[in-house]
Motif scaffolding. Sequence first.
Motif, mmCIF file in Angstrom:
data_model
loop_
_atom_site.group_PDB
_atom_site.id
_atom_site.type_symbol
_atom_site.label_atom_id
_atom_site.label_comp_id
_atom_site.label_asym_id
_atom_site.label_seq_id
_atom_site.Cartn_x
_atom_site.Cartn_y
_atom_site.Cartn_z
ATOM 1 N N MET A 125 32.507 -19.054 20.941
ATOM 2 C CA MET A 125 33.369 -18.456 19.916
ATOM 3 C C MET A 125 33.727 -19.438 18.799
ATOM 4 O O MET A 125 34.172 -19.020 17.732
ATOM 5 C CB MET A 125 34.646 -17.909 20.547
ATOM 6 C CG MET A 125 34.413 -16.738 21.467
ATOM 7 S SD MET A 125 35.946 -16.090 22.139
ATOM 8 C CE MET A 125 36.502 -15.094 20.749
ATOM 9 N N LYS A 126 33.530 -20.724 19.014
ATOM 10 C CA LYS A 126 33.900 -21.729 18.019
ATOM 11 C C LYS A 126 32.728 -22.093 17.099
ATOM 12 O O LYS A 126 32.896 -22.900 16.192
ATOM 13 C CB LYS A 126 34.415 -22.989 18.714
ATOM 14 C CG LYS A 126 35.684 -22.747 19.505
ATOM 15 C CD LYS A 126 36.106 -23.994 20.249
ATOM 16 C CE LYS A 126 37.286 -23.655 21.134
ATOM 17 N NZ LYS A 126 37.158 -24.163 22.468
ATOM 18 N N GLN A 127 31.582 -21.505 17.332
ATOM 19 C CA GLN A 127 30.382 -21.842 16.568
ATOM 20 C C GLN A 127 30.069 -20.793 15.500
ATOM 21 O O GLN A 127 30.499 -19.655 15.588
ATOM 22 C CB GLN A 127 29.181 -21.974 17.500
ATOM 23 C CG GLN A 127 29.220 -23.160 18.405
ATOM 24 C CD GLN A 127 29.120 -24.469 17.652
ATOM 25 O OE1 GLN A 127 28.471 -24.574 16.624
ATOM 26 N NE2 GLN A 127 29.777 -25.496 18.166
ATOM 27 N N LYS A 128 29.253 -21.217 14.533
ATOM 28 C CA LYS A 128 28.685 -20.316 13.536
ATOM 29 C C LYS A 128 27.193 -20.206 13.840
ATOM 30 O O LYS A 128 26.560 -21.212 14.198
ATOM 31 C CB LYS A 128 28.882 -20.865 12.125
ATOM 32 C CG LYS A 128 30.323 -21.075 11.734
ATOM 33 C CD LYS A 128 30.457 -21.538 10.289
ATOM 34 C CE LYS A 128 29.818 -22.887 10.042
ATOM 35 N NZ LYS A 128 30.059 -23.424 8.686
ATOM 36 N N TYR A 129 26.643 -19.019 13.709
ATOM 37 C CA TYR A 129 25.252 -18.775 14.074
ATOM 38 C C TYR A 129 24.455 -18.166 12.933
ATOM 39 O O TYR A 129 24.973 -17.342 12.181
ATOM 40 C CB TYR A 129 25.184 -17.816 15.267
ATOM 41 C CG TYR A 129 25.778 -18.369 16.531
ATOM 42 C CD1 TYR A 129 25.033 -19.181 17.381
ATOM 43 C CD2 TYR A 129 27.103 -18.095 16.876
ATOM 44 C CE1 TYR A 129 25.579 -19.692 18.548
ATOM 45 C CE2 TYR A 129 27.658 -18.605 18.052
ATOM 46 C CZ TYR A 129 26.884 -19.396 18.872
ATOM 47 O OH TYR A 129 27.422 -19.902 20.030
ATOM 48 N N ALA A 130 23.191 -18.558 12.851
ATOM 49 C CA ALA A 130 22.221 -17.927 11.966
ATOM 50 C C ALA A 130 21.095 -17.422 12.861
ATOM 51 O O ALA A 130 20.434 -18.212 13.538
ATOM 52 C CB ALA A 130 21.700 -18.912 10.935
ATOM 53 N N LEU A 131 20.921 -16.116 12.896
ATOM 54 C CA LEU A 131 19.915 -15.488 13.752
ATOM 55 C C LEU A 131 18.693 -15.121 12.914
ATOM 56 O O LEU A 131 18.815 -14.398 11.926
ATOM 57 C CB LEU A 131 20.486 -14.235 14.407
ATOM 58 C CG LEU A 131 21.794 -14.401 15.174
ATOM 59 C CD1 LEU A 131 22.285 -13.058 15.691
ATOM 60 C CD2 LEU A 131 21.626 -15.382 16.320
ATOM 61 N N ILE A 132 17.534 -15.613 13.318
ATOM 62 C CA ILE A 132 16.305 -15.356 12.573
ATOM 63 C C ILE A 132 15.473 -14.303 13.301
ATOM 64 O O ILE A 132 15.178 -14.439 14.490
ATOM 65 C CB ILE A 132 15.462 -16.634 12.402
ATOM 66 C CG1 ILE A 132 16.288 -17.720 11.711
ATOM 67 C CG2 ILE A 132 14.183 -16.330 11.631
ATOM 68 C CD1 ILE A 132 15.576 -19.057 11.596
ATOM 69 N N GLU A 153 15.211 -14.519 23.788
ATOM 70 C CA GLU A 153 14.358 -13.331 23.819
ATOM 71 C C GLU A 153 15.015 -12.251 24.649
ATOM 72 O O GLU A 153 15.838 -12.527 25.521
ATOM 73 C CB GLU A 153 12.950 -13.655 24.311
ATOM 74 C CG GLU A 153 12.830 -14.000 25.776
ATOM 75 C CD GLU A 153 11.369 -14.163 26.201
ATOM 76 O OE1 GLU A 153 10.714 -13.128 26.462
ATOM 77 O OE2 GLU A 153 10.902 -15.311 26.290
ATOM 78 N N ILE A 154 14.653 -11.039 24.339
ATOM 79 C CA ILE A 154 15.182 -9.876 25.043
ATOM 80 C C ILE A 154 14.260 -9.583 26.217
ATOM 81 O O ILE A 154 13.049 -9.410 26.027
ATOM 82 C CB ILE A 154 15.250 -8.650 24.105
ATOM 83 C CG1 ILE A 154 16.169 -8.957 22.921
ATOM 84 C CG2 ILE A 154 15.717 -7.413 24.862
ATOM 85 C CD1 ILE A 154 16.065 -7.956 21.789
ATOM 86 N N ILE A 171 20.057 -4.954 19.282
ATOM 87 C CA ILE A 171 20.369 -5.479 20.611
ATOM 88 C C ILE A 171 21.016 -6.865 20.510
ATOM 89 O O ILE A 171 22.051 -7.131 21.116
ATOM 90 C CB ILE A 171 19.104 -5.522 21.491
ATOM 91 C CG1 ILE A 171 18.612 -4.095 21.777
ATOM 92 C CG2 ILE A 171 19.358 -6.294 22.785
ATOM 93 C CD1 ILE A 171 17.215 -4.021 22.368
ATOM 94 N N VAL A 172 20.414 -7.740 19.726
ATOM 95 C CA VAL A 172 20.909 -9.118 19.608
ATOM 96 C C VAL A 172 22.260 -9.153 18.903
ATOM 97 O O VAL A 172 23.187 -9.839 19.350
ATOM 98 C CB VAL A 172 19.863 -10.005 18.896
ATOM 99 C CG1 VAL A 172 20.421 -11.383 18.612
ATOM 100 C CG2 VAL A 172 18.599 -10.106 19.755
#
Length: 183
Positions: A125-132, A153-154, A171-172
């Motif tokens: 919860m303390k992080q920032k994410y970039a999802l490609i 991966e799913i 989903i992600v």
Amino acid sequence: MHSKGKIEKLKLESLNRKSIEVYKESKKIPVLVLLDQVRSMHNVGSVFRTSDAFSIDKVYLCGITPCPPHREIQKTALGATESVEWEHQGNIEELIIRLKEQGYIIIGVEQVKGSIMLQDYSIDMKQKYALILGNEVEGISEQILNLIDVFVEIPQSGTKHSLNVSVCAGIVLWEWYRALVTY
């Protein structure tokens, strides 16, 4: 299970949806979506709509990924291109480097050796994410694989071993939303 009386669908006016202005000012989850060379305008529109639903901070349309305004994007976005902040970025490598400098963890949604199953990845919860999310046929571009911090991966058990990119995004993004939002 619903056991009494007639079941009635909720009317749109009873869903208390935010206006675009209120949505733009509301708190977003610290997640960016980077679409890497996604070709289909319908996929792009669907990702916008999902990003709106889950209060994603911003969508980056990279490389050849088509940009709004376009009728084919709008068919699936249903106006979400107006509510979700977005930007076209020609060079995804430069974008990733800049995001890393800003403290984002770069997550590739891709089947690679050593990838982590989505349900096993611990979202902080303390992080920032970039999802490609990558191209419909080729996946994430080879030249950026080494810039990615973590691959998820799913899990799948069918014969195809792949999902449509917009389904994958749904989903992600749900997993990140579920982990980061308190109801």
